[in-house]
Scaffold this motif. Structure first.
Motif, PDB file in Angstrom:
ATOM      1  N   VAL A 135      13.080  37.155  -0.204  1.00  0.00           N
ATOM      2  CA  VAL A 135      14.204  37.253  -1.174  1.00  0.00           C
ATOM      3  C   VAL A 135      14.861  35.744  -1.196  1.00  0.00           C
ATOM      4  N   VAL A 136      15.059  35.495  -2.398  1.00  0.00           N
ATOM      5  CA  VAL A 136      15.835  34.298  -2.526  1.00  0.00           C
ATOM      6  C   VAL A 136      17.076  34.624  -2.776  1.00  0.00           C
ATOM      7  N   ILE A 137      18.088  34.039  -2.040  1.00  0.00           N
ATOM      8  CA  ILE A 137      19.636  34.262  -1.922  1.00  0.00           C
ATOM      9  C   ILE A 137      20.395  33.171  -2.742  1.00  0.00           C
ATOM     10  N   ALA A 138      21.218  33.548  -3.993  1.00  0.00           N
ATOM     11  CA  ALA A 138      21.862  32.437  -4.774  1.00  0.00           C
ATOM     12  C   ALA A 138      23.272  32.815  -4.482  1.00  0.00           C
ATOM     13  N   HIS A 139      23.888  31.777  -4.295  1.00  0.00           N
ATOM     14  CA  HIS A 139      25.457  31.894  -3.972  1.00  0.00           C
ATOM     15  C   HIS A 139      26.242  32.070  -5.207  1.00  0.00           C
ATOM     16  N   GLY A 140      27.532  32.324  -4.939  1.00  0.00           N
ATOM     17  CA  GLY A 140      28.394  32.427  -6.169  1.00  0.00           C
ATOM     18  C   GLY A 140      29.145  31.025  -6.408  1.00  0.00           C
ATOM     19  N   GLY A 181      24.492  36.293  -9.041  1.00  0.00           N
ATOM     20  CA  GLY A 181      24.064  37.372  -9.700  1.00  0.00           C
ATOM     21  C   GLY A 181      23.764  37.373 -11.150  1.00  0.00           C
ATOM     22  N   LEU A 182      24.426  36.366 -11.739  1.00  0.00           N
ATOM     23  CA  LEU A 182      23.994  36.210 -13.093  1.00  0.00           C
ATOM     24  C   LEU A 182      22.673  35.596 -13.090  1.00  0.00           C
ATOM     25  N   MET A 183      22.188  34.710 -12.399  1.00  0.00           N
ATOM     26  CA  MET A 183      20.972  34.098 -11.989  1.00  0.00           C
ATOM     27  C   MET A 183      19.874  35.051 -11.915  1.00  0.00           C
ATOM     28  N   SER A 184      20.233  35.999 -11.204  1.00  0.00           N
ATOM     29  CA  SER A 184      19.034  37.050 -10.640  1.00  0.00           C
ATOM     30  C   SER A 184      18.902  38.092 -11.808  1.00  0.00           C
ATOM     31  N   MET A 185      19.738  37.987 -12.677  1.00  0.00           N
ATOM     32  CA  MET A 185      19.488  39.116 -14.079  1.00  0.00           C
ATOM     33  C   MET A 185      18.793  38.315 -15.063  1.00  0.00           C
ATOM     34  N   LEU A 186      19.272  37.145 -15.283  1.00  0.00           N
ATOM     35  CA  LEU A 186      18.776  36.105 -16.354  1.00  0.00           C
ATOM     36  C   LEU A 186      17.225  35.975 -16.040  1.00  0.00           C
ATOM     37  N   SER A 187      17.067  35.708 -14.543  1.00  0.00           N
ATOM     38  CA  SER A 187      15.535  35.404 -14.325  1.00  0.00           C
ATOM     39  C   SER A 187      14.709  36.659 -14.514  1.00  0.00           C
ATOM     40  N   ALA A 188      15.300  37.779 -14.870  1.00  0.00           N
ATOM     41  CA  ALA A 188      14.443  39.029 -15.146  1.00  0.00           C
ATOM     42  C   ALA A 188      14.053  39.069 -16.615  1.00  0.00           C
ATOM     43  N   THR A 189      14.494  38.316 -17.445  1.00  0.00           N
ATOM     44  CA  THR A 189      14.242  38.262 -18.954  1.00  0.00           C
ATOM     45  C   THR A 189      12.795  37.345 -19.135  1.00  0.00           C
ATOM     46  N   ARG A 190      12.332  37.633 -20.112  1.00  0.00           N
ATOM     47  CA  ARG A 190      10.866  36.878 -20.667  1.00  0.00           C
ATOM     48  C   ARG A 190      11.252  35.687 -20.934  1.00  0.00           C
ATOM     49  N   LYS A 191      12.365  35.459 -21.655  1.00  0.00           N
ATOM     50  CA  LYS A 191      12.853  34.080 -22.120  1.00  0.00           C
ATOM     51  C   LYS A 191      13.061  33.170 -20.953  1.00  0.00           C
ATOM     52  N   TYR A 192      13.789  33.589 -19.775  1.00  0.00           N
ATOM     53  CA  TYR A 192      14.175  32.575 -18.951  1.00  0.00           C
ATOM     54  C   TYR A 192      12.835  32.512 -17.802  1.00  0.00           C
ATOM     55  N   ALA A 193      12.193  33.538 -17.619  1.00  0.00           N
ATOM     56  CA  ALA A 193      11.154  33.743 -16.849  1.00  0.00           C
ATOM     57  C   ALA A 193      10.066  32.593 -17.169  1.00  0.00           C
ATOM     58  N   ALA A 194      10.051  32.198 -18.428  1.00  0.00           N
ATOM     59  CA  ALA A 194       9.230  31.286 -18.946  1.00  0.00           C
ATOM     60  C   ALA A 194       9.126  29.972 -18.175  1.00  0.00           C
ATOM     61  N   PHE A 214      24.677  41.240  -7.594  1.00  0.00           N
ATOM     62  CA  PHE A 214      25.932  41.725  -6.898  1.00  0.00           C
ATOM     63  C   PHE A 214      26.981  41.257  -7.975  1.00  0.00           C
ATOM     64  N   TYR A 215      27.933  42.234  -8.528  1.00  0.00           N
ATOM     65  CA  TYR A 215      29.076  42.055  -9.546  1.00  0.00           C
ATOM     66  C   TYR A 215      28.680  40.698 -10.210  1.00  0.00           C
ATOM     67  N   PRO A 216      27.804  40.848 -11.461  1.00  0.00           N
ATOM     68  CA  PRO A 216      27.207  39.863 -12.299  1.00  0.00           C
ATOM     69  C   PRO A 216      27.875  39.713 -13.608  1.00  0.00           C
ATOM     70  N   HIS A 220      26.793  38.185 -25.271  1.00  0.00           N
ATOM     71  CA  HIS A 220      28.295  37.851 -26.097  1.00  0.00           C
ATOM     72  C   HIS A 220      28.393  36.327 -25.931  1.00  0.00           C
ATOM     73  N   VAL A 221      28.027  35.744 -24.831  1.00  0.00           N
ATOM     74  CA  VAL A 221      28.149  34.349 -24.662  1.00  0.00           C
ATOM     75  C   VAL A 221      26.642  33.718 -24.814  1.00  0.00           C
ATOM     76  N   PRO A 222      26.853  32.687 -25.517  1.00  0.00           N
ATOM     77  CA  PRO A 222      25.444  31.911 -25.742  1.00  0.00           C
ATOM     78  C   PRO A 222      25.009  31.387 -24.448  1.00  0.00           C
ATOM     79  N   SER A 223      23.308  31.663 -24.171  1.00  0.00           N
ATOM     80  CA  SER A 223      22.841  31.265 -23.050  1.00  0.00           C
ATOM     81  C   SER A 223      22.850  32.769 -21.960  1.00  0.00           C
ATOM     82  N   TYR A 224      23.546  33.638 -22.333  1.00  0.00           N
ATOM     83  CA  TYR A 224      23.628  34.599 -21.431  1.00  0.00           C
ATOM     84  C   TYR A 224      22.767  35.915 -22.003  1.00  0.00           C
ATOM     85  N   GLU A 225      21.616  35.711 -22.805  1.00  0.00           N
ATOM     86  CA  GLU A 225      20.972  36.625 -23.502  1.00  0.00           C
ATOM     87  C   GLU A 225      20.186  37.681 -22.303  1.00  0.00           C
TER      88      GLU A 225
END
Length: 298
Positions: A74-79, A157-170, A184-186, A193-198
């Protein structure tokens, strides 16, 4: 100016006890049994993928000592505040479950000090660090390349969610992707709602969101509304737990602090209380480990 920061997983502590005035009849204290370390630690660096200029990211790789053959990781990304004790708190539980970890330091790579004023402008700018970590682990002889996940706190947490999208997984190496995501609390209000947070059109890997009801970045139902807004196919891959009374950063077990962030209060900005909750921290840690165990088929 680069700020020098002592990382908690680099610093070492020692304790000494002095015994005096013991009666002659008293037996000397017995030595504590030697405990076998749960994991072998090494400090590594790897190249981020897709940055405008070459960037080397540092991290601590920990592989369970009782591992036989290749193990999941597991990769652990800080806040926003940078590397702190949350990474090692959760990493230890993963090691005990037979899972390796790679805690990455994104701010040191960029000469940033952290906080609202010392972080990149957008989370997407640090996704190359995640893809570089994935590539590094996929080539490591002790790691099972087919079972690598990612977790993170707030920014991570935002990173771990965005990395689950096809757009960013490319942005990952062809044929590589994370097979499980545990944010955690992402900051749920920001997605779509915010650009680049699709957030949508997901890769199909499971996502386990853990959020706090009293998190002042969000409304109490922000994460549930986000999940409800997804397509049925995407929603099927997302699970959510919301902890009553938990603030942002409930698993930061140092004394409570208050920070200011323009992304707090659903984008209105303002002060955010970060209060430790040992009970919620332990509950959420167990839930995270159980999620990865299921995702990795352990």
């Amino acid at each position: 100016m680069k700020k020098s920061v002592v990382r908690p997983w680099i610093a070492s502590l020692s304790l000494a006890a002095v015994l005096s005035g013991c009666p002659q009849q008293e037996e000397p204290p017995k030595a504590d049994p030697v405990q076998t370390p749960v994991a072998r630690h090494s400090y590594v660096s790897f190249a981020a993928l897709g940055t405008p200029t070459p960037l080397q990211v540092a991290g601590r790789l920990s592989v369970p000592t009782n591992a036989q053959g290749k193990v999941p990781a597991v990769v652990i990304a800080h806040g926003s505040g940078g590397v702190d004790t949350r990474g090692s708190f959760h990493a230890q539980a993963l090691h005990e479950a037979g899972i390796a970890t790679l805690e990455i330091d994104m701010w040191a790579a960029r000469g940033l000090s952290g906080g609202a004023e010392g972080r990149p402008r957008a989370v997407a700018e640090t996704l190359p660090d995640a893809w570089g970590a994935l590539k590094y682990l996929s080539a490591h002889p002790s790691i099972d390349a087919s079972r690598i996940g990612i977790m993170g706190f707030s920014w991570g947490g935002l990173m771990s969610m965005l990395s689950a999208t096809r757009k960013y997984a490319a942005g990952a190496e062809p044929g590589q992707r994370f097979v499980a995501h545990a944010p955690f609390y992402p900051v749920c209000w920001a997605y779509n709602h915010v650009p680049s947070y699709e957030f949508g059109e997901l890769t199909g890997s499971p996502i386990f969101i853990q959020a706090g009801e009293a998190d002042q970045y969000d409304d109490p139902d922000s994460c549930q509304r986000l999940v409800d807004s997804l397509s049925p196919a995407d929603r099927a891959n997302v699970s959510l737990t919301v902890y009553p009374g938990a603030t942002h950063g409930w698993d930061r077990l140092e004394p409570a602090i208050q920070i200011t962030d323009p992304y707090s209060h659903t984008g209105k900005g303002g002060q955010v209380d970060i209060a430790p909750s040992p009970e919620t921290a332990e509950t959420s840690r167990r839930a995270m480990v159980d999620f990865f165990r299921r995702s990795f088929g352990l």
